[in-house]
Design a protein around this motif. Structure first.
Motif, PDB file in Angstrom:
ATOM      1  N   VAL A  65       0.948  -1.148  -0.180  1.00 53.72           N
ATOM      2  CA  VAL A  65      -0.174  -0.014   0.048  1.00 53.72           C
ATOM      3  C   VAL A  65       0.602   1.429   0.236  1.00 53.72           C
ATOM      4  O   VAL A  65       0.451   2.312  -0.763  1.00 53.72           O
ATOM      5  N   PHE A  66       1.721   1.402   1.271  1.00 53.53           N
ATOM      6  CA  PHE A  66       3.029   2.612   0.995  1.00 53.53           C
ATOM      7  C   PHE A  66       3.648   2.206   0.472  1.00 53.53           C
ATOM      8  O   PHE A  66       4.803   3.001  -0.383  1.00 53.53           O
ATOM      9  N   SER A  67       4.635   1.161   0.380  1.00 55.43           N
ATOM     10  CA  SER A  67       5.980   0.712   0.199  1.00 55.43           C
ATOM     11  C   SER A  67       5.666  -0.504  -0.615  1.00 55.43           C
ATOM     12  O   SER A  67       5.667  -1.241  -0.216  1.00 55.43           O
ATOM     13  N   ALA A  68       6.937  -0.562  -1.589  1.00 56.64           N
ATOM     14  CA  ALA A  68       7.279  -1.844  -2.280  1.00 56.64           C
ATOM     15  C   ALA A  68       8.660  -2.652  -1.330  1.00 56.64           C
ATOM     16  O   ALA A  68       8.664  -4.140  -1.972  1.00 56.64           O
ATOM     17  N   ARG A  69       8.782  -1.936  -0.320  1.00 61.21           N
ATOM     18  CA  ARG A  69      10.202  -2.367   0.309  1.00 61.21           C
ATOM     19  C   ARG A  69       9.340  -3.824   2.168  1.00 61.21           C
ATOM     20  O   ARG A  69       9.591  -3.269   2.711  1.00 61.21           O
ATOM     21  N   HIS A  70       8.950  -4.544   1.288  1.00 63.59           N
ATOM     22  CA  HIS A  70       8.201  -5.285   2.728  1.00 63.59           C
ATOM     23  C   HIS A  70       9.115  -6.602   2.277  1.00 63.59           C
ATOM     24  O   HIS A  70       7.423  -7.631   2.965  1.00 63.59           O
ATOM     25  N   ASP A  71       9.446  -7.413   1.592  1.00 65.22           N
ATOM     26  CA  ASP A  71       9.463  -8.642   1.489  1.00 65.22           C
ATOM     27  C   ASP A  71       9.638  -9.458   3.529  1.00 65.22           C
ATOM     28  O   ASP A  71      10.820  -9.116   3.510  1.00 65.22           O
ATOM     29  N   GLN A  72       9.188 -10.551   3.096  1.00 64.35           N
ATOM     30  CA  GLN A  72       9.272 -11.091   4.367  1.00 64.35           C
ATOM     31  C   GLN A  72       9.334 -12.283   3.669  1.00 64.35           C
ATOM     32  O   GLN A  72       8.632 -13.047   3.034  1.00 64.35           O
ATOM     33  N   PRO A  73       9.700 -13.318   4.804  1.00 63.38           N
ATOM     34  CA  PRO A  73      11.028 -13.543   5.631  1.00 63.38           C
ATOM     35  C   PRO A  73      11.502 -12.111   5.243  1.00 63.38           C
ATOM     36  O   PRO A  73      12.514 -11.696   4.964  1.00 63.38           O
ATOM     37  N   PHE A  74      11.366 -11.231   7.156  1.00 59.98           N
ATOM     38  CA  PHE A  74      12.494 -10.382   6.885  1.00 59.98           C
ATOM     39  C   PHE A  74      14.634 -10.427   7.220  1.00 59.98           C
ATOM     40  O   PHE A  74      13.955 -11.405   8.928  1.00 59.98           O
ATOM     41  N   TYR A  75      15.168 -10.463   6.973  1.00 62.44           N
ATOM     42  CA  TYR A  75      16.096 -10.869   7.346  1.00 62.44           C
ATOM     43  C   TYR A  75      17.481  -9.951   7.850  1.00 62.44           C
ATOM     44  O   TYR A  75      17.299  -8.991   6.721  1.00 62.44           O
ATOM     45  N   ASP A  76      18.238  -9.747   8.792  1.00 58.46           N
ATOM     46  CA  ASP A  76      19.318  -8.737   9.310  1.00 58.46           C
ATOM     47  C   ASP A  76      20.755  -8.799   8.277  1.00 58.46           C
ATOM     48  O   ASP A  76      20.399 -10.212   7.420  1.00 58.46           O
ATOM     49  N   GLU A  77      21.610  -7.928   8.059  1.00 56.85           N
ATOM     50  CA  GLU A  77      22.707  -7.816   7.331  1.00 56.85           C
ATOM     51  C   GLU A  77      23.038  -9.311   7.229  1.00 56.85           C
ATOM     52  O   GLU A  77      23.806  -9.871   6.555  1.00 56.85           O
ATOM     53  N   GLY A  78      23.137 -10.304   8.760  1.00 60.96           N
ATOM     54  CA  GLY A  78      24.242 -11.401   8.628  1.00 60.96           C
ATOM     55  C   GLY A  78      23.259 -12.470   8.443  1.00 60.96           C
ATOM     56  O   GLY A  78      23.816 -13.411   8.077  1.00 60.96           O
ATOM     57  N   ASN A  79      21.940 -12.266   7.664  1.00 64.43           N
ATOM     58  CA  ASN A  79      21.389 -13.536   7.807  1.00 64.43           C
ATOM     59  C   ASN A  79      20.956 -13.868   9.506  1.00 64.43           C
ATOM     60  O   ASN A  79      20.971 -15.200   9.723  1.00 64.43           O
ATOM     61  N   GLU A  80      21.729 -13.404  10.517  1.00 65.15           N
ATOM     62  CA  GLU A  80      21.396 -14.294  12.091  1.00 65.15           C
ATOM     63  C   GLU A  80      19.806 -14.493  12.540  1.00 65.15           C
ATOM     64  O   GLU A  80      19.551 -15.080  13.104  1.00 65.15           O
ATOM     65  N   LEU A  81      19.319 -13.344  12.207  1.00 67.54           N
ATOM     66  CA  LEU A  81      17.644 -12.807  12.733  1.00 67.54           C
ATOM     67  C   LEU A  81      16.872 -13.056  11.790  1.00 67.54           C
ATOM     68  O   LEU A  81      16.973 -12.497  10.299  1.00 67.54           O
ATOM     69  N   VAL A  82      15.601 -13.763  11.812  1.00 69.08           N
ATOM     70  CA  VAL A  82      14.458 -14.023  11.038  1.00 69.08           C
ATOM     71  C   VAL A  82      13.528 -13.241  11.472  1.00 69.08           C
ATOM     72  O   VAL A  82      13.326 -13.463  13.136  1.00 69.08           O
TER      73      VAL A  82
END
Length: 94
Positions: free
Chosen positions: A45-62
Motif C-alpha cells: 500500500v505504502f511501500s514495495a519494500r516489505h519482503d518477508q521473511p525479513f533477514y538482518d544483514e548477517g542473516n542471523e535473525l529472521v
C-alpha cells in the motif's frame, strides 16, 4: 493487508499459495527451517519494500511481522526497526 502461514508438518501446498495471494498479491515468500514452514504474502500500500521473511544483514535473525510501528524512523522499515531494537536491547526493547 497480509497473509501468514505456519506449519510444523514440513508440507506446503500450492493451494495455500493461492489462498494467501488473496491477502496480498504483491509479494510472496516462504522459509523452511527444521521441518517448519513460514510463509508471508503482502499487499504493498505504502511501500514495495516489505519482503518477508525479513533477514538482518548477517542473516542471523529472521522476522515475520504484521502491524505498524508509530514514530518509526523514516530511514528504516518497521521490520528493520524491530531487528535493530532486538539486536540492541534484546527482549527488553519491546
Amino acid at each position: 493487508m497480509c497473509g501468514f502461514y505456519f506449519s510444523t508438518s514440513g508440507r506446503f501446498t500450492l493451494n495455500l499459495h493461492s489462498r494467501l495471494s488473496a491477502r496480498g498479491p504483491d509479494n510472496f515468500n516462504k522459509l523452511s527451517l527444521n521441518n517448519c514452514i513460514f510463509a508471508h504474502s503482502h499487499l504493498s500500500v505504502f511501500s514495495a519494500r516489505h519482503d518477508q521473511p525479513f533477514y538482518d544483514e548477517g542473516n542471523e535473525l529472521v522476522l515475520l511481522f504484521n502491524g505498524e510501528i508509530y514514530n518509526c524512523p523514516n530511514s528504516m522499515t518497521e521490520a528493520e526497526f524491530i531487528i535493530e531494537q532486538y539486536k540492541t536491547h534484546g527482549g527488553n526493547g519491546f
